[in-house]
Design a protein around this motif. Structure first.
Motif, mmCIF file in Angstrom:
data_model
loop_
_atom_site.group_PDB
_atom_site.id
_atom_site.type_symbol
_atom_site.label_atom_id
_atom_site.label_comp_id
_atom_site.label_asym_id
_atom_site.label_seq_id
_atom_site.Cartn_x
_atom_site.Cartn_y
_atom_site.Cartn_z
ATOM 1 N N VAL A 166 0.824 -1.213 0.000
ATOM 2 C CA VAL A 166 0.000 0.000 0.000
ATOM 3 C C VAL A 166 0.859 1.265 0.000
ATOM 4 O O VAL A 166 0.586 2.212 -0.748
ATOM 5 C CB VAL A 166 -0.957 0.011 1.219
ATOM 6 C CG1 VAL A 166 -1.681 1.351 1.322
ATOM 7 C CG2 VAL A 166 -1.972 -1.115 1.098
ATOM 8 N N LYS A 194 2.111 2.112 -3.455
ATOM 9 C CA LYS A 194 1.031 2.640 -4.306
ATOM 10 C C LYS A 194 0.786 4.114 -3.987
ATOM 11 O O LYS A 194 0.571 4.932 -4.888
ATOM 12 C CB LYS A 194 -0.257 1.836 -4.096
ATOM 13 C CG LYS A 194 -0.192 0.405 -4.619
ATOM 14 C CD LYS A 194 -1.507 -0.321 -4.347
ATOM 15 C CE LYS A 194 -1.456 -1.761 -4.861
ATOM 16 N NZ LYS A 194 -2.739 -2.467 -4.622
ATOM 17 N N GLU A 195 0.835 4.464 -2.705
ATOM 18 C CA GLU A 195 0.628 5.850 -2.292
ATOM 19 C C GLU A 195 1.779 6.743 -2.748
ATOM 20 O O GLU A 195 1.572 7.900 -3.130
ATOM 21 C CB GLU A 195 0.448 5.923 -0.776
ATOM 22 C CG GLU A 195 -0.881 5.330 -0.307
ATOM 23 C CD GLU A 195 -0.936 5.017 1.172
ATOM 24 O OE1 GLU A 195 -2.029 4.675 1.663
ATOM 25 O OE2 GLU A 195 0.113 5.116 1.855
ATOM 26 N N LYS A 203 -4.960 6.502 -7.158
ATOM 27 C CA LYS A 203 -5.304 5.567 -6.074
ATOM 28 C C LYS A 203 -6.350 4.565 -6.546
ATOM 29 O O LYS A 203 -6.283 3.375 -6.226
ATOM 30 C CB LYS A 203 -5.823 6.332 -4.854
ATOM 31 C CG LYS A 203 -4.721 6.939 -3.998
ATOM 32 C CD LYS A 203 -5.289 7.802 -2.881
ATOM 33 C CE LYS A 203 -5.930 6.988 -1.800
ATOM 34 N NZ LYS A 203 -6.433 7.809 -0.687
ATOM 35 N N VAL A 257 -5.864 1.172 -4.347
ATOM 36 C CA VAL A 257 -5.476 1.422 -2.949
ATOM 37 C C VAL A 257 -6.719 1.251 -2.084
ATOM 38 O O VAL A 257 -7.750 1.872 -2.343
ATOM 39 C CB VAL A 257 -4.906 2.854 -2.775
ATOM 40 C CG1 VAL A 257 -4.604 3.142 -1.295
ATOM 41 C CG2 VAL A 257 -3.649 3.023 -3.624
ATOM 42 N N THR A 297 -7.233 0.044 5.764
ATOM 43 C CA THR A 297 -5.791 -0.058 6.035
ATOM 44 C C THR A 297 -5.457 0.301 7.468
ATOM 45 O O THR A 297 -4.523 -0.233 8.065
ATOM 46 C CB THR A 297 -4.981 0.853 5.076
ATOM 47 O OG1 THR A 297 -5.508 2.185 5.156
ATOM 48 C CG2 THR A 297 -5.079 0.352 3.643
#
Length: 327
Positions: free
Chosen positions: A23, A26-27, A312, A317, A323
């Motif tokens: 994650v 990806k951010e 995102k 995401v 999360t």
């Protein structure tokens, strides 16, 4: 048929890569892409703003439209993007770290201090910490961007005062880095970082605080509307910028002290520079370029939020709540 099969296989490989990415990665990617797009879109306004802030009298006296015309005449269209290479090179890692650190700090605070809750105060704290983290890692690139943008190429044809190509102090990003490091060492690459941190902690925190606070008053059915997010983000950016703008002016002037002909050679600190600007240039100078910044902030925030949300979504995401709880 073979081409379609190849495209399908390529798509499956890409899906596999996206699914395998953690994650935070990806951010990082989403934030970096968003920052690069937004910064390039407003680069012309950024160039003029820096020239206003650093007291280039020949630009301040002719105003915004006059400055645009002068840059076109002396440097052409590419003049609006002088220093933009360094700017994008800085903003991509900066935005990537900023968004990612914000999300990570937010999750860490929720998991470590459950009593804090998930209101606007959480966003104020996470936003402040993420802004400081991003600045410390990318500040030398901001310094280089400012020094390159400060230089004005001379046009012998028009007889306008500036810097000749042959006499140009810095030839590019790497040249600026190496000369600054040779002259002042690591400390030189971080000149002006103090007002940057003083400014980014409240600005970044207030930006996220205002954004979430304004968004909390939006009806539930409209909260996922991109237009609503852009409006909320723009208002938040404008409010945060107004409160912290004087420190941005101080930072710019500290960054170009050694290039300024009016500088006696003495290097001044944050408070000394702030007082000097007030006494010598007037307190209005602390808000010089703010109107340009307003014009820049709205499209920049709009593009940044739109691209970040789109990235995102494309990178799949998971939502913050999932999360944060490990779901």
């Amino acid at each position: 048929m073979a081409m379609e099969g190849g495209e399908r296989e390529g798509g499956q490989i890409l899906d596999g890569v996206i699914d395998a990415m953690p994650v935070f990665a990806k951010e990082l990617v989403a934030g970096g892409v968003a920052g690069g797009f937004a910064k390039t879109a407003v680069a012309p306004l950024e160039r003029v703003k820096i020239l206003f802030q650093t007291r280039r009298a020949e630009f301040q006296s002719i105003g915004l439209l006059g400055s645009f015309e002068k840059i076109i005449k002396t440097e052409g269209i590419l003049g609006f993007y002088r220093g933009n290479g360094a700017s994008v090179a800085r903003i991509v890692p900066y935005a990537a770290l900023h968004y990612m650190a914000y999300e990570q700090y937010r999750r860490w605070i929720i998991l470590t201090f459950p009593g804090v809750g998930r209101g606007s105060i959480l966003d104020l704290i996470a936003g402040s910490l993420s802004g400081g983290t991003a600045v410390l890692f990318t500040y030398p690139l901001d310094l280089v961007r400012t020094k390159l943008a400060y230089q004005v190429v001379q046009s012998s044809r028009l007889g306008i005062k500036g810097i000749n190509h042959a006499e140009q102090f810095y030839k590019g990003i790497l040249d600026c880095f190496s000369k600054t490091y040779r002259e002042s060492g690591l400390r030189g690459l971080y000149r002006g970082v103090a007002p940057s941190l003083y400014g980014i902690f409240p600005y970044s925190g207030l930006k996220f605080y205002f954004y979430e606070e304004i968004k909390s008053h939006v009806p539930e059915e409209h909260k996922k509307d991109v237009t609503v997010k852009l409006v909320c983000g723009s208002i938040a950016g404008l409010l945060g910028q107004t409160f912290t703008y004087p420190l941005d002016v101080v930072r710019r002037q500290m960054q170009v002290q050694r290039l300024s002909a009016s500088n006696s050679g003495e290097v001044k600190g944050t408070m000394e520079t702030l007082i000097m600007i007030g006494q010598n240039q007037g307190w209005k100078q602390l808000f010089s370029g703010l109107s340009i910044n307003y014009l820049k902030v709205v499209p920049s925030v709009a593009i940044g939020f739109t691209v970040y949300d789109s990235m995102k979504l494309w990178l799949r995401v998971p939502s913050r709540d999932n999360t944060a709880t490990g779901g």
